[in-house]
Write an enzyme that holds these catalytic residues in place. Structure first.
Site, PDB file in Angstrom:
ATOM      1  CG  HIS A 225      -2.081   1.202   1.351  1.00 39.96           C
ATOM      2  ND1 HIS A 225      -1.220   2.237   1.816  1.00 39.96           N
ATOM      3  CD2 HIS A 225      -2.805   0.929   1.481  1.00 39.96           C
ATOM      4  CE1 HIS A 225      -2.644   3.530   1.593  1.00 39.96           C
ATOM      5  NE2 HIS A 225      -3.023   2.347   1.050  1.00 39.96           N
ATOM      6  CG  ASP A 226       1.659   3.193   2.987  1.00 43.55           C
ATOM      7  OD1 ASP A 226       0.669   3.591   2.652  1.00 43.55           O
ATOM      8  OD2 ASP A 226       1.475   3.510   4.383  1.00 43.55           O
TER       9      ASP A 226
END
Length: 460
Positions: A225-226
């Site tokens: 996600h990051d």
């Protein structure tokens, strides 16, 4: 002008008018966010109780299922990542597996509850205790279950997030923890003690006390996600490769490695998914299954495997993994994905606080021929029928109770959460709920795209 241009222009015009007419008066349903202080978290951690329940209920195709979710990656990008390519060679690639909508959170809650209740963002939610989940189905046969959430600060933590305490980067987030968002789990101390930190997986593995159903979420770095697909792919192989040679873990275990959604909202919401583990026959390794699946299949497949009742929601008619269908005499439906995108929500409970919670269809029969869980029937009674009647809605709304086909889900005017449609096709066992809208958009809501094409064809 080509037909598809006419369709796009007409749909965009209609829904833009609907959005302008209705969104200004719509109020999203909100909840008080739980955000404990670090000292409160530390105190709770010292008193937290953790379950290590296990069971041994024989299934038709597998005896244990382990579901691992990664984040926000387009299908082709995931399929081309070297570590995921290696894992794909060890199992079955599901090349027609779809996310349900955008963004992340609604996909997670749908995968255990059979609906995403019109959620169109990642805010703090706590779904009321009268909504049952897959946990209630497991309880009918005492099938053990757990979640393993990386960097969850303690068992049963219900906070919105927990950051890395050194650099305050994202680690654990509630939006990726599906079961804790249901009060039927979060307000039950015994069930809450099954929501564990990821380190508990290693303990349960070594103690040979793994549950029969596990839902695993890496932290915001490791799920991609990051970061990116290279990090997520490497984490996946590092985690799974040793398990694939662990005799205890592999014994009739099915691993599902998937993604919550794709990254590019303007294209089809297909996500790269692999089936692995000892439950996959050798002759099916390094093969592809092109049957249509989506996150509701993560309910229907365990349900069919253990011959369980349904929730009366979109789990009822969701396709079952062929691995299970082949040994349970289930014939999966063909789904035309020509116009399917799965990147819009519908106007409903969480999007509009004036719309009631959608009732399950308590008369539905699921893919393995079972009815709805009795506690769901007792809880909801004939509410589904009442909601399907026009008298349920106010005079200011337009009732859409006609079948809304798969083809009706589309992105319009660059906004993935504007159109109110369903991704399930109504039938005799329909779990499709009536939706409401105002203005021009109601016209689009009531039509499948194929119907719209037919209507517009006369002008060409």
């Amino acid at each position: 002008m080509k037909l598809n241009s006419i369709v796009a222009a007409a749909a965009t015009t209609a829904v833009t008018a609907w959005a302008a007419d209705s969104s200004s008066s719509r109020v999203e349903r909100t909840y008080s966010t739980i955000s404990p202080m670090a000292s409160e978290i530390a105190s709770a951690a010292s008193n937290a109780t953790t379950n290590h329940f296990t069971s041994n209920v024989t299934g038709a195709a597998f005896d244990r299922i382990v579901i691992v979710w990664l984040e926000n990656t387009d299908y082709d990008k995931a399929a081309g990542q070297e570590d995921l390519k290696w894992l794909a060679q060890q199992g079955i690639v599901l090349d027609n597996y779809w996310g349900l909508t955008h963004p992340s959170e609604p996909n997670y809650i749908a995968s255990v509850g059979g609906d995403y209740f019109a959620l169109d963002d990642d805010r703090f939610i706590a779904l009321p205790s009268n909504i049952s989940t897959i946990v209630d189905l497991f309880d009918t046969k005492e099938i053990s279950w757990s979640e393993y959430q990386e960097h969850l600060p303690h068992t049963g933590f219900q906070g919105f997030n927990y950051s890395n305490q050194d650099n305050f980067a994202n680690d654990y987030v509630r939006k990726h923890n599906p079961l804790v968002m249901y009060d039927s789990v979060a307000q039950n101390e015994t069930r809450l003690a099954n929501i564990k930190n990821f380190t508990m997986f290693e303990q349960d593995l070594n103690d040979r006390t793994l549950p029969q159903y596990s839902f695993i979420t890496p932290n915001m770095t490791n799920d991609g996600h990051d970061t990116n697909i290279r990090i997520a792919g490497k984490w996946s192989r590092d985690f799974l490769e040793p398990l694939l040679s662990n005799e205890y873990f592999m014994e009739n275990t099915l691993v599902v490695l998937t993604f919550d959604e794709n990254e590019t909202y303007s294209i089809k919401n297909k996500v790269f998914t692999i089936l692995l583990g000892g439950a996959v026959p050798d002759e099916l390794k390094n093969t592809t299954d092109s049957t249509y699946y989506d996150h509701y299949s993560l309910i229907s497949s365990p349900v069919a495997n253990w011959d369980l009742p349904s929730l009366g929601r979109h789990d009822v008619d969701a396709n079952v993994f062929e691995l299970v269908a082949n040994v349970t005499n289930i014939t999966n439906k063909d789904v035309d994905t020509t116009y399917k995108l799965n990147n819009a929500t519908y106007v409903g409970y969480l999007l509009d606080d004036q719309i009631a919670l959608p009732a399950p269809n308590v008369t539905a029969i699921n893919r393995n021929g079972r009815g709805v869980l009795q506690q769901v029937v007792d809880q909801w009674g004939d509410e589904y029928s009442a909601q399907m009647s026009a008298s349920y809605f106010t005079s200011t709304t337009t009732t859409v109770s006609a079948s809304v086909g798969d083809a009706a889900t589309m992105t319009l005017a660059g906004n993935s959460s504007t159109l109110a449609t369903s991704s399930a096709t109504q039938g005799s066992n329909s779990t499709t709920h009536p939706f409401t809208s105002t203005g021009a958009g109601a016209v689009i809501n009531a039509l499948s795209l194929s119907s719209l094409i037919g209507m517009l064809a006369v002008f060409i």
